[in-house]
Design a protein around this motif. Structure first.
Motif, short mmCIF file in Angstrom:
data_model
loop_
_atom_site.label_atom_id
_atom_site.label_comp_id
_atom_site.label_asym_id
_atom_site.label_seq_id
_atom_site.Cartn_x
_atom_site.Cartn_y
_atom_site.Cartn_z
N TRP A 178 43.95 -14.05 80.76
CA TRP A 178 44.77 -14.87 79.87
C TRP A 178 44.14 -16.26 79.83
O TRP A 178 43.84 -16.82 80.88
CB TRP A 178 46.21 -15.01 80.39
N ILE A 216 57.48 -24.58 79.51
CA ILE A 216 57.47 -24.77 80.96
C ILE A 216 57.81 -26.24 81.26
O ILE A 216 57.22 -27.14 80.66
CB ILE A 216 56.09 -24.43 81.55
N GLY A 219 56.31 -23.97 88.19
CA GLY A 219 55.16 -23.09 88.07
C GLY A 219 53.87 -23.85 88.33
O GLY A 219 53.87 -25.04 88.69
N CYS A 248 54.29 -14.84 83.56
CA CYS A 248 54.51 -14.43 82.18
C CYS A 248 54.05 -12.97 82.03
O CYS A 248 54.56 -12.23 81.20
CB CYS A 248 53.72 -15.31 81.22
N ASP A 282 45.04 -23.22 81.09
CA ASP A 282 45.44 -22.21 82.06
C ASP A 282 44.62 -20.95 81.90
O ASP A 282 44.48 -20.44 80.78
CB ASP A 282 46.94 -21.90 81.83
N1 SME Z 1 51.55 -18.66 85.44
C1 SME Z 1 51.77 -19.91 84.82
C2 SME Z 1 52.55 -19.73 83.55
C3 SME Z 1 51.75 -19.44 82.34
S1 SME Z 1 51.13 -17.86 82.30
O1 SME Z 1 50.21 -17.70 83.28
C4 SME Z 1 50.38 -17.69 80.81
C5 SME Z 1 52.51 -20.82 85.75
O2 SME Z 1 52.87 -20.46 86.80
O3 SME Z 1 52.70 -21.94 85.40
#
Ligand code: SME
Length: 189
Positions: free
Chosen positions: A63, A89, A94, A123, A147
């Protein structure tokens, strides 16, 4: 492979690379990005192009995408390639939220070792390791975060951080903030 959920036809599980293979793949990706974006000033064009070329050259990029600052303490998903990304977010939540709040890059060797919902947001349950970097504009303001997820553990290290910082520097060096670009566009029409 350590996938835990079925993957749609258009994505494949990650394949980790050795340090030597990584350096070679990043050098190719960087050359392609620099050549493709020469003279490009549009932030959106730069984001979608970087996602595509990195995913082309780095086989563990499951991703790949941007979360953009849309309010003083909120990120919303921007251009990305991969399975469905979380839509928004909060800062501090996260890995992405933590990086937005601190402005510091985070490398996560094993997302399953983090507290789900607070330290990590899954996600996609196939995500197993991650790197998130802050993305800044020329005025130092935070555009958002970049990301990358892998379905393997331990996919990311200092090599990834060095090359991704070099690639993301484009946003503070040559690309204009969207708001400026669109305004110019509107005027010219
Ligand atoms: N894992 C990320 C959230 C976004 S997804 O990976 C696309 C996080 O913990 O912030």
């Amino acid at each position: 492979m350590s996938a835990t959920a079925e993957m749609p036809y258009f994505v494949r599980p990650s394949k980790n690379l050795s340090a030597e293979e990584k350096e070679r793949a990043y050098a190719q990706a960087y050359a392609a990005i620099a050549a493709t974006l020469t003279g490009e000033t549009n932030e959106l064009v730069a984001m979608v192009t970087i996602n595509s070329l990195l995913k082309t050259y780095l086989p563990y990029f499951y991703w790949t995408g941007f979360y953009l600052v849309v309010a003083p303490d909120k990120l919303a998903v921007g251009p990305y390639q991969g399975t469905l990304g979380c839509l928004s977010i909060d800062f501090g939540r996260g890995v992405c939220g933590a990086v937005a709040a601190s402005g510091q890059t985070k490398i996560v060797p094993d997302t399953h070792a983090l507290e789900e919902g607070r330290e990590h947001i899954a996600c996609d349950p196939n995500s197993r390791s991650e790197i998130v970097l802050p993305v800044r504009r020329s005025d130092g303001s935070l555009l958002g975060v970049f990301d990358v997820d892998s379905t393997e553990r331990d996919s990311f290290d200092a090599i990834d951080q060095r090359w991704l910082e070099k690639i993301l520097a484009i946003f503070s060096e040559s690309v204009l903030p969207l708001r400026a670009t669109w305004a110019d566009y509107a005027v010219s029409r």
